[in-house]
Write a protein that holds these residues in place. Structure first.
Motif, PDB file in Angstrom:
ATOM      1  N   UNK A   1      -0.876   4.380  16.040  1.00 47.95           N
ATOM      2  CA  UNK A   1      -1.772   3.462  15.328  1.00 47.95           C
ATOM      3  C   UNK A   1      -1.630   3.662  13.822  1.00 47.95           C
ATOM      4  N   UNK A   2      -1.577   4.922  13.383  1.00 48.78           N
ATOM      5  CA  UNK A   2      -1.390   5.199  11.953  1.00 48.78           C
ATOM      6  C   UNK A   2      -0.046   4.667  11.452  1.00 48.78           C
ATOM      7  N   UNK A   3       0.979   4.814  12.276  1.00 49.61           N
ATOM      8  CA  UNK A   3       2.317   4.380  11.880  1.00 49.61           C
ATOM      9  C   UNK A   3       2.410   2.866  11.760  1.00 49.61           C
ATOM     10  N   UNK A   4       1.868   2.149  12.733  1.00 48.13           N
ATOM     11  CA  UNK A   4       2.044   0.696  12.751  1.00 48.13           C
ATOM     12  C   UNK A   4       0.957  -0.054  11.994  1.00 48.13           C
ATOM     13  N   UNK A   5      -0.260   0.457  11.984  1.00 45.56           N
ATOM     14  CA  UNK A   5      -1.340  -0.199  11.245  1.00 45.56           C
ATOM     15  C   UNK A   5      -1.243   0.113   9.754  1.00 45.56           C
ATOM     16  N   UNK A   6      -0.781   1.303   9.414  1.00 41.28           N
ATOM     17  CA  UNK A   6      -0.649   1.775   8.030  1.00 41.28           C
ATOM     18  C   UNK A   6      -1.924   1.517   7.212  1.00 41.28           C
ATOM     19  N   UNK A   7      -3.047   2.063   7.675  1.00 41.82           N
ATOM     20  CA  UNK A   7      -4.315   1.802   6.991  1.00 41.82           C
ATOM     21  C   UNK A   7      -4.352   2.303   5.550  1.00 41.82           C
ATOM     22  N   UNK A   8      -3.633   3.358   5.248  1.00 37.42           N
ATOM     23  CA  UNK A   8      -3.645   3.872   3.880  1.00 37.42           C
ATOM     24  C   UNK A   8      -2.990   2.879   2.919  1.00 37.42           C
ATOM     25  N   UNK A   9      -1.891   2.270   3.345  1.00 37.68           N
ATOM     26  CA  UNK A   9      -1.218   1.269   2.511  1.00 37.68           C
ATOM     27  C   UNK A   9      -2.094   0.033   2.340  1.00 37.68           C
ATOM     28  N   UNK A  10      -2.718  -0.406   3.437  1.00 35.69           N
ATOM     29  CA  UNK A  10      -3.583  -1.584   3.355  1.00 35.69           C
ATOM     30  C   UNK A  10      -4.780  -1.311   2.447  1.00 35.69           C
ATOM     31  N   UNK A  11      -5.317  -0.104   2.538  1.00 36.19           N
ATOM     32  CA  UNK A  11      -6.437   0.270   1.683  1.00 36.19           C
ATOM     33  C   UNK A  11      -6.050   0.151   0.211  1.00 36.19           C
ATOM     34  N   UNK A  12      -4.884   0.655  -0.126  1.00 29.03           N
ATOM     35  CA  UNK A  12      -4.424   0.607  -1.517  1.00 29.03           C
ATOM     36  C   UNK A  12      -4.169  -0.830  -1.980  1.00 29.03           C
ATOM     37  N   UNK A  13      -3.589  -1.659  -1.113  1.00 30.02           N
ATOM     38  CA  UNK A  13      -3.346  -3.064  -1.482  1.00 30.02           C
ATOM     39  C   UNK A  13      -4.659  -3.798  -1.754  1.00 30.02           C
ATOM     40  N   UNK A  14      -5.660  -3.583  -0.889  1.00 31.12           N
ATOM     41  CA  UNK A  14      -6.953  -4.241  -1.091  1.00 31.12           C
ATOM     42  C   UNK A  14      -7.654  -3.703  -2.338  1.00 31.12           C
TER      43      UNK A  14
END
Length: 171
Positions: free
Chosen positions: A87-100
Motif C-alpha cells: 500500500x505504501x509503495x503503490x499509494x505513495x501517501x508521502x508524495x501525495x501529501x507533499x504535492x497537496x
C-alpha cells in the motif's frame, strides 16, 4: 460594495477554500503514511522477536487461537506487513501529501494576490488587468483531486469569513 469588489471577494473565498482543502488532503496523506509506517515497523519487530516461541505444553498450545500458533503467526503477520508495504509503495501517501501541500501554498499565494488587488488603491483599468492576470494564473494551475469531505471541511472553515457566495448577482 461594488459588484467587482464582491466578485473579487468571491474568487478569494473560492481560492481560500481550495487552499485549505489541499492542506487537509496533505495532512490526511501524511497520517496514512505515518500510521502504515509505524504499523510495518511494529509488526516486523514482533515477528523478529517471535522467532523462538517460549516452551509451552501441548495442551496449552492446542488451546491457543489459530493466529497465535507458531506455524501461522509468522506467515499471517508477515503477509500483513507485506500488504502494508505494498500500500505504501503503490499509494505513495508521502508524495501525495507533499504535492497537496505545495498546491495549498500555491493557492495561498494566489489568494494573497487577490487580496492585494482588492485592498490596494488601483485605477479601475489596472484592477481589471491585475484581477484577470491573477485569475489566469489560478486557471492554469495543474490541480489534484481533493476528497469531498476535505473540501467540505475547508468550505466550512472559511464560510464566515466572506459574504454569501455569489450574493452580488441580482436575481
Amino acid at each position: 460594495m461594488t459588484k467587482r469588489e464582491l466578485m473579487l471577494l468571491d474568487w478569494t473565498r473560492k481560492v481560500h477554500q481550495l487552499e485549505y482543502a489541499h492542506y487537509f488532503e496533505s495532512t490526511m496523506y501524511s497520517w496514512i503514511y505515518t500510521i502504515l509506517s509505524i504499523s510495518i515497523i511494529a509488526i516486523t519487530s514482533v515477528i523478529a522477536s517471535s522467532y523462538t516461541f517460549p516452551e509451552i505444553s501441548t495442551e496449552d498450545y492446542n488451546n491457543l487461537y489459530l493466529i497465535f500458533r507458531q506455524e501461522f503467526f509468522t506467515a499471517i503477520f508477515s503477509a500483513v506487513a507485506a500488504l502494508f508495504s505494498a500500500v505504501l509503495t503503490f499509494l505513495r501517501p508521502n508524495e501525495k501529501s507533499e504535492k497537496h501541500r505545495k498546491l495549498g501554498l500555491e493557492y495561498e499565494k494566489i489568494r494573497h494576490e487577490f487580496e492585494k488587488v482588492y485592498t490596494y488603491n488601483f485605477t479601475e483599468t489596472s484592477i481589471d488587468f491585475k484581477a484577470n492576470k491573477v485569475k489566469d494564473r489560478w486557471d492554469n494551475i495543474d490541480t489534484l483531486y481533493v476528497l469531498p469531505w476535505n473540501y467540505k471541511k475547508a468550505k466550512k472553515k472559511v464560510k464566515d469569513w466572506y459574504p454569501t457566495p455569489m450574493s452580488f448577482i441580482e436575481k
